[in-house]
Structures are given as structure tokens and as C-alpha cells.
Design an enzyme around this catalytic site. Structure first.
Site, PDB file in Angstrom:
ATOM      1  N   TYR A 252       2.333  10.307  -9.591  1.00  0.00           N
ATOM      2  CA  TYR A 252       1.922   9.512  -8.582  1.00  0.00           C
ATOM      3  C   TYR A 252       3.067   8.338  -8.302  1.00  0.00           C
ATOM      4  O   TYR A 252       3.222   8.160  -7.143  1.00  0.00           O
ATOM      5  CB  TYR A 252       0.867   8.465  -9.134  1.00  0.00           C
ATOM      6  CG  TYR A 252       0.246   7.395  -8.454  1.00  0.00           C
ATOM      7  CD1 TYR A 252      -0.594   7.456  -7.534  1.00  0.00           C
ATOM      8  CD2 TYR A 252       0.645   6.055  -8.596  1.00  0.00           C
ATOM      9  CE1 TYR A 252      -1.275   6.632  -6.822  1.00  0.00           C
ATOM     10  CE2 TYR A 252       0.234   4.950  -8.043  1.00  0.00           C
ATOM     11  CZ  TYR A 252      -0.560   4.927  -6.978  1.00  0.00           C
ATOM     12  OH  TYR A 252      -0.824   3.852  -6.426  1.00  0.00           O
TER      13      TYR A 252
ATOM     14  N   SER B  34       2.973   1.520  -3.715  1.00  0.00           N
ATOM     15  CA  SER B  34       2.485   1.030  -4.824  1.00  0.00           C
ATOM     16  C   SER B  34       3.601   0.203  -5.693  1.00  0.00           C
ATOM     17  O   SER B  34       4.934   0.877  -5.613  1.00  0.00           O
ATOM     18  CB  SER B  34       1.825   1.985  -5.889  1.00  0.00           C
ATOM     19  OG  SER B  34       1.774   1.552  -7.098  1.00  0.00           O
TER      20      SER B  34
ATOM     21  N   LYS C 156       4.801   7.835  -4.553  1.00  0.00           N
ATOM     22  CA  LYS C 156       4.831   6.363  -3.924  1.00  0.00           C
ATOM     23  C   LYS C 156       6.377   5.961  -3.654  1.00  0.00           C
ATOM     24  O   LYS C 156       6.793   5.221  -2.439  1.00  0.00           O
ATOM     25  CB  LYS C 156       4.402   5.055  -4.714  1.00  0.00           C
ATOM     26  CG  LYS C 156       2.727   5.476  -5.136  1.00  0.00           C
ATOM     27  CD  LYS C 156       2.170   5.598  -3.501  1.00  0.00           C
ATOM     28  CE  LYS C 156       0.508   5.569  -3.594  1.00  0.00           C
ATOM     29  NZ  LYS C 156      -0.107   5.661  -2.418  1.00  0.00           N
TER      30      LYS C 156
END
Ligand code: 4PL
Length: 244
Positions: free
Chosen positions: A150, A137, A154
Site C-alpha cells: 500500500y 497517504s 501511495k
């Protein structure tokens, strides 16, 4: 593909969103696609549409991953492509991230990549061929707030690509990451992340909302035989939102 056997791809989290678009793109390129998702019904719908095979799979479960990998090998005798797409995409401010939520995100987004990759690299190694693509991401580049767990996973998925490329290269396997920006997937559009379009779209070089089909071609290229000379890399696919 007349002389060469059909290549087989496993795409995780492929019942919807970016994963479903990747599955569709790989099928259009002539691969047999295993559409894996914790939502088995959704996976079946996608598989039927693209002529693939559906598997119910929670990537954070070692037993489920091993079972699905064994089933694919039993049915097709090979796994040429692995796309690690399955992920939780939460929006939670730091103060509200409980250790339980932290562990859950690590378990799906990071342990899941370990489990699929560790189970499949011996199969690819024996064949002397493999393509692995981690869906990362651009939050790892942008430092997008309110999803630090998150973003950490990533970044770790990009770390794995860099750390593993050398060992896998000797086996004929490439491993790369694709880092999308915000995408109008079912997941994003059904949750709080959709508010991000208001500030992200004006920062992009191309000022419209990205859709899953905008990401899939980059993944399909890195998953193709043509991408033999590219490994350990991260390709940012975000309409120029971030530029590095
Ligand atoms: C820029 O990967 O890259 C929201 C949600 N905004 O999941 C993402 C941006 C999200 C992103 C992402």
C-alpha cells in the site's frame, strides 16, 4: 454559475469514506459530480444525496474505465476534475504479502490511477483546463508498517504527480496529491487499521480522530479554479501527525 457551464468532476471510490466526503464537498461547490465506485449501489446512494450521477466502476479494468469516461463525455461533454481516490487499504505484514495480493494492490491503487488519468487527460487537454488530485497517504511519509505494498502505491501516486505535472501544465491541467493520515472512514473502522488510532492520535498536533470531512476541503481547493498556480505538489492533511 450563470454564464460559465457547470464543471464536471469524477471521483473514484466515492461510495463511502473519504471519497464520499470529497464528492459531497465538490457538489456543495457547485460541480456536477460523478460518483464512481465498484459498489454501484453505494455510489447510487451518495449520488442521490448530493445530486450527482452514479457509475459502477472497477478502476483496475481498462474497459470499465473507458466506458465510464465515454458515458460522462456523452452526457456532459466535459470532465474538469478527476479525483483518484479508489484504493485497497490492506493491513498485511511483509511475510504474508503473497505476489497475488501484491499484484492486486498494484492493480487497483496504481494501474487504476494510470487508467483514469490516461483516459481523461486528452479530454482535459482539448478543453485547455483540468484539475487532477491523487489521494495518497501519510504512510509514505511515516513509513507505517504492515502495509508495504500500500505504501509503495501511495509513493508511486506521488511520483506520478511529480513526473506528470510538466507535461500536463502545458495543457492547462494541474495534478497534485493530498496525503491524509489515519481517518475514521467506514473502511478503516471496519478493519484492523482502527487500532492505529491509539498510537497516531497522540502524535498528531490536534488530538482527535480525523474524519472524512477533515480531508475533503483540501481536495476541493486543489480541484478548484483558484489553485491554478499549484501543481506537482503533495499536501499532507493529517493534523500534524507527520511534519515535513
Ligand atoms: C497513519 O492511509 O495514513 C492507517 C490506513 N494509518 O490507510 C492509511 C495511517 C492507515 C494512515 C493510513
Amino acid at each position: 454559475m450563470a454564464e460559465t457551464a457547470q464543471r464536471v468532476a469524477l471521483v473514484t471510490g466515492a461510495a463511502q469514506g473519504i471519497g464520499a466526503a470529497i464528492a459531497e464537498e465538490l457538489a456543495a461547490d457547485g460541480l456536477k459530480v460523478v460518483v464512481a465506485d465498484i459498489n454501484g449501489e453505494g455510489a447510487a446512494t451518495v449520488a442521490e444525496r448530493i445530486g450527482g450521477v452514479a457509475k459502477t466502476l472497477d478502476v483496475s479494468s481498462p474497459e470499465q474505465v473507458q466506458t465510464v469516461v465515454d458515458e460522462i463525455v456523452a452526457e456532459f461533454g466535459r470532465i474538469d476534475v478527476l479525483v483518484n481516490n479508489a484504493a485497497l487499504v490492506p493491513l498485511t505484514s511483509w511475510a504474508d504479502i503473497s505476489f497475488e495480493e501484491w499484484r492486486k494492490v498494484m492493480s487497483v491503487n496504481l494501474d487504476g490511477i494510470y487508467l483514469t488519468t490516461h483516459a481523461i487527460t486528452p479530454i482535459m487537454g482539448k478543453a485547455g483546463y483540468g484539475r487532477i488530485v491523487n489521494i495518497a497517504s501519510n504512510t509514505f511519509v511515516a513509513g507505517t508498517p504492515d502495509c508495504a505494498h500500500y505504501v509503495a502505491t501511495k509513493g508511486a501516486s506521488i511520483g506520478l504527480v511529480r513526473g506528470l505535472a510538466g507535461e500536463l501544465g502545458k495543457l492547462g491541467i494541474t495534478i497534485n496529491a493530498v496525503a491524509p493520515g489515519i481517518i475514521a472512514s467506514e473502511g478503516v473502522m471496519s478493519g484492523p487499521h482502527q487500532a492505529g488510532f491509539d498510537y497516531v492520535v497522540p502524535m498528531q498536533a490536534i488530538n482527535r480522530r480525523g474524519v472524512p470531512a477533515d480531508v475533503a476541503p483540501a481536495v476541493a481547493f486543489l480541484a478548484s479554479e483558484k489553485a491554478e498556480w499549484i501543481t506537482g505538489q503533495t499536501l499532507v492533511v493529517d493534523a500534524g501527525h507527520t511534519r515535513n
